[in-house]
Design a protein around this motif. Structure first.
Motif, PDB file in Angstrom:
ATOM      1  N   VAL A 146      -4.370  -2.702 -12.569  1.00 38.20           N
ATOM      2  CA  VAL A 146      -5.432  -2.423 -11.595  1.00 38.20           C
ATOM      3  C   VAL A 146      -4.857  -2.165 -10.209  1.00 38.20           C
ATOM      4  CG1 VAL A 146      -7.478  -3.394 -10.463  1.00 38.20           C
ATOM      5  CG2 VAL A 146      -7.042  -3.885 -12.869  1.00 38.20           C
ATOM      6  N   GLN A 147      -3.996  -3.061  -9.785  1.00 38.66           N
ATOM      7  CA  GLN A 147      -3.470  -3.059  -8.420  1.00 38.66           C
ATOM      8  C   GLN A 147      -2.234  -2.183  -8.304  1.00 38.66           C
ATOM      9  OE1 GLN A 147      -3.033  -7.057  -7.083  1.00 38.66           O
ATOM     10  NE2 GLN A 147      -2.047  -6.507  -5.197  1.00 38.66           N
ATOM     11  N   GLY A 148      -1.390  -2.212  -9.330  1.00 41.87           N
ATOM     12  CA  GLY A 148      -0.185  -1.392  -9.352  1.00 41.87           C
ATOM     13  C   GLY A 148       0.755  -1.623  -8.190  1.00 41.87           C
ATOM     14  N   ARG A 149       1.839  -0.897  -8.213  1.00 43.33           N
ATOM     15  CA  ARG A 149       2.760  -0.779  -7.086  1.00 43.33           C
ATOM     16  C   ARG A 149       3.431  -2.059  -6.598  1.00 43.33           C
ATOM     17  NH1 ARG A 149      -0.525   3.678  -3.544  1.00 43.33           N
ATOM     18  NH2 ARG A 149      -0.796   5.105  -5.245  1.00 43.33           N
ATOM     19  N   ILE A 150       3.759  -2.982  -7.482  1.00 39.46           N
ATOM     20  CA  ILE A 150       4.538  -4.127  -7.019  1.00 39.46           C
ATOM     21  C   ILE A 150       5.929  -3.614  -6.648  1.00 39.46           C
ATOM     22  CG2 ILE A 150       5.275  -4.807  -9.336  1.00 39.46           C
ATOM     23  CD1 ILE A 150       5.211  -7.739  -8.180  1.00 39.46           C
ATOM     24  N   ALA A 166      -9.580  -1.377  -1.816  1.00 37.80           N
ATOM     25  CA  ALA A 166     -10.169  -0.876  -3.061  1.00 37.80           C
ATOM     26  C   ALA A 166      -9.485  -1.497  -4.280  1.00 37.80           C
ATOM     27  CB  ALA A 166     -10.069   0.648  -3.104  1.00 37.80           C
ATOM     28  N   ARG A 167      -8.165  -1.567  -4.247  1.00 40.14           N
ATOM     29  CA  ARG A 167      -7.432  -2.133  -5.386  1.00 40.14           C
ATOM     30  C   ARG A 167      -7.689  -3.624  -5.536  1.00 40.14           C
ATOM     31  NH1 ARG A 167      -3.466   1.121  -7.568  1.00 40.14           N
ATOM     32  NH2 ARG A 167      -3.218   3.108  -6.519  1.00 40.14           N
ATOM     33  N   ARG A 168      -7.724  -4.349  -4.430  1.00 40.41           N
ATOM     34  CA  ARG A 168      -7.996  -5.792  -4.491  1.00 40.41           C
ATOM     35  C   ARG A 168      -9.423  -6.049  -4.973  1.00 40.41           C
ATOM     36  NH1 ARG A 168      -4.137  -9.363  -4.839  1.00 40.41           N
ATOM     37  NH2 ARG A 168      -5.581 -10.889  -4.003  1.00 40.41           N
ATOM     38  N   ALA A 169     -10.371  -5.211  -4.593  1.00 36.67           N
ATOM     39  CA  ALA A 169     -11.750  -5.365  -5.062  1.00 36.67           C
ATOM     40  C   ALA A 169     -11.815  -5.169  -6.578  1.00 36.67           C
ATOM     41  CB  ALA A 169     -12.666  -4.378  -4.351  1.00 36.67           C
TER      42      ALA A 169
END
Length: 103
Positions: free
Chosen positions: A36-40, A68-71
């Protein structure tokens, strides 16, 4: 990339719980987050300085992208259950958002 923002998240675990928190994050938390959040960018522990602390760096295109990603993460299947279980290992949590500076 100069336009991205980086979120620094530090989790200070209860004494002796750092390794357990890392394993739980790697096996259960990150699969949900990355879908969902991606990009670590990275996950770190300290050699010197704060002990029992895990730092994660997350990359976003902008503050709006992060929001948006955190939501979406907040409503992702399994996330609330993971947070409830992982929070039993955490003593303190801190988040910082780093804005880029052109150099």
């Amino acid at each position: 990339e100069c336009g991205m923002v980086v979120e620094w998240r530090a989790y200070t675990t209860k004494t002796g719980k750092t390794r357990q928190f890392i394993e739980m994050m790697k096996t259960r938390g990150l699969p949900i987050q990355e879908a969902v959040q991606g990009r670590i960018m990275a996950m770190y522990t300290y050699e010197f300085g704060p002990q029992e602390q895990v730092v994660m760096l997350w990359r976003y295109d902008s503050l709006a992208d992060r929001e948006a990603r955190r939501a979406r993460l907040a409503t992702a299947p399994g996330w609330a259950e993971f947070v409830a279980e992982a929070s039993e290992l955490v003593q303190h949590h801190e988040t910082r958002l780093m804005n880029p500076v052109e150099v």
